[in-house]
Design an enzyme around this catalytic site. Structure first.
Site, short mmCIF file in Angstrom:
data_model
loop_
_atom_site.label_atom_id
_atom_site.label_comp_id
_atom_site.label_asym_id
_atom_site.label_seq_id
_atom_site.Cartn_x
_atom_site.Cartn_y
_atom_site.Cartn_z
N ASP A 93 2.89 112.48 25.13
CA ASP A 93 4.05 112.82 26.13
C ASP A 93 5.09 113.22 25.60
OD1 ASP A 93 5.57 112.32 28.54
OD2 ASP A 93 6.36 110.62 27.54
N SER A 94 6.05 113.71 25.89
CA SER A 94 7.46 114.22 25.59
C SER A 94 8.28 113.04 24.84
CB SER A 94 8.49 114.78 26.44
OG SER A 94 8.55 113.99 27.65
N CYS A 152 2.16 113.33 31.05
CA CYS A 152 3.44 113.82 31.01
C CYS A 152 3.32 114.93 32.02
CB CYS A 152 4.11 114.63 29.65
SG CYS A 152 5.51 115.61 30.03
N GLU A 198 15.35 105.09 30.57
CA GLU A 198 15.29 105.32 29.24
C GLU A 198 16.63 104.45 28.54
OE1 GLU A 198 14.52 108.73 26.96
OE2 GLU A 198 12.31 108.61 27.73
N CYS A 257 6.64 110.88 37.94
CA CYS A 257 7.08 110.77 36.68
C CYS A 257 6.76 109.70 35.99
CB CYS A 257 8.65 111.11 36.68
SG CYS A 257 9.48 110.90 35.04
N HIS A 296 8.18 107.69 33.83
CA HIS A 296 9.20 106.74 33.90
C HIS A 296 9.13 105.76 35.00
CE1 HIS A 296 10.35 109.51 30.74
NE2 HIS A 296 11.45 108.25 30.33
#
Length: 277
Positions: A18-19, A81, A162, A194, A196
């Site tokens: 993932d990024s 991702c 985050e 996403c 997150h």
């Protein structure tokens, strides 16, 4: 391929990249469903977020990360991702060739929505890159299942998560402002596109009070990985004890380590692997 060959292949790890650390929600879901599988996770924290990068850049990063995961002898590489799945999946598959199988986080969701919501209206929230790439719309339209997809870019949500803003009034206000958008009116399900967003799933579900099914992509992806491993006879043999997972990041900070615990929901030893030096 004999059984001996396939069983040694089956005991190899699953690579997840993932990024940054968002993909750990996918790793966590895979770990919950498949506790006997060993995971090698790479978060390209030096380049996060991928949502703001060009397709060419994301492809270059992805290929380089795959070199590392192949070196670790991963049997499967899961692109955890949405931005990288959209930009680099075909290229990575070609690049990796027969050395490992490659899975992404978009196709399992598209298949699930096509089956469960044929002829209905489904909402989707994600980064600008994911929404503007139209990758979900194209793939869902290709299914010809009569799904009407309504996508809304929600760029504040990932950085908010985050920074640890969830389950509080600030995050509730931001979430409610986005979800009240006329774009999402009349939807029967909402795709959290996403990695997150599983961390704010409860707050999103609370907004809808059971009127809308909130689709956590990480669960759908984990189920897809389980079915795929079984179908390919690549599932790891049951062993005593917990497998030793490895977590690498391309840029190390304390906050990554803290976030990693939140996202993966257990203690994690982060290793700094400077891929870009």
């Amino acid at each position: 391929m004999g059984t001996a060959a396939s069983s040694s292949l089956a005991s190899r790890p699953i690579g997840v990249f993932d990024s940054g650390i968002g993909g750990l929600t996918v790793a966590r879901a895979v770990n919950k469903l498949l506790p006997q599988e060993r995971l090698v996770y790479f978060g390209d924290t030096a380049h996060l977020p991928y949502g703001d990068k060009s397709t060419a850049a994301i492809q270059a990063y992805s290929v380089k990360i795959c070199d590392l995961l192949l070196k670790q002898q991963c049997k499967v590489i899961l692109i955890a991702c949405n931005s990288a799945s959209a930009a680099a999946y075909e290229l990575v598959k070609e690049y990796v060739g027969s050395k490992a199988r490659v899975l992404n986080v978009i196709d399992p969701i598209v298949a699930y929505v096509g089956k469960a919501y044929a002829g209905r209206t489904v909402g989707l929230i994600g980064t600008k890159q994911t929404v503007n790439s139209n990758v979900y719309r194209k793939k869902i339209d290709d299914l010809d299942a009569g799904v009407e997809l309504r996508s809304l870019a929600t760029p504040l949500l990932a950085p908010m998560v985050e920074e640890g803003f969830f389950n509080n009034s600030i995050s509730r206000n931001i979430i409610e402002t986005y979800l009240s958008s006329p774009v999402l009116e009349g939807i029967e399900a909402l795709v959290l596109a996403c990695t997150h967003y599983p961390l704010i799933k409860q707050q999103i579900a609370a907004f809808y009070q059971g009127r809308v099914e909130v689709l956590d992509a990480s669960d759908v992806v984990a189920e897809h990985v389980r079915q795929y491993l079984n179908a390919q006879q690549l599932a790891a043999p049951a062993k005593e004890g917990v497998p030793a997972h490895h977590f690498y990041v391309s840029d190390f900070t304390r906050s990554f380590e803290e976030s990693t615990r939140i996202f993966f929901e257990q203690e994690v030893q982060l290793e700094h692997y400077p891929l870009w030096e």
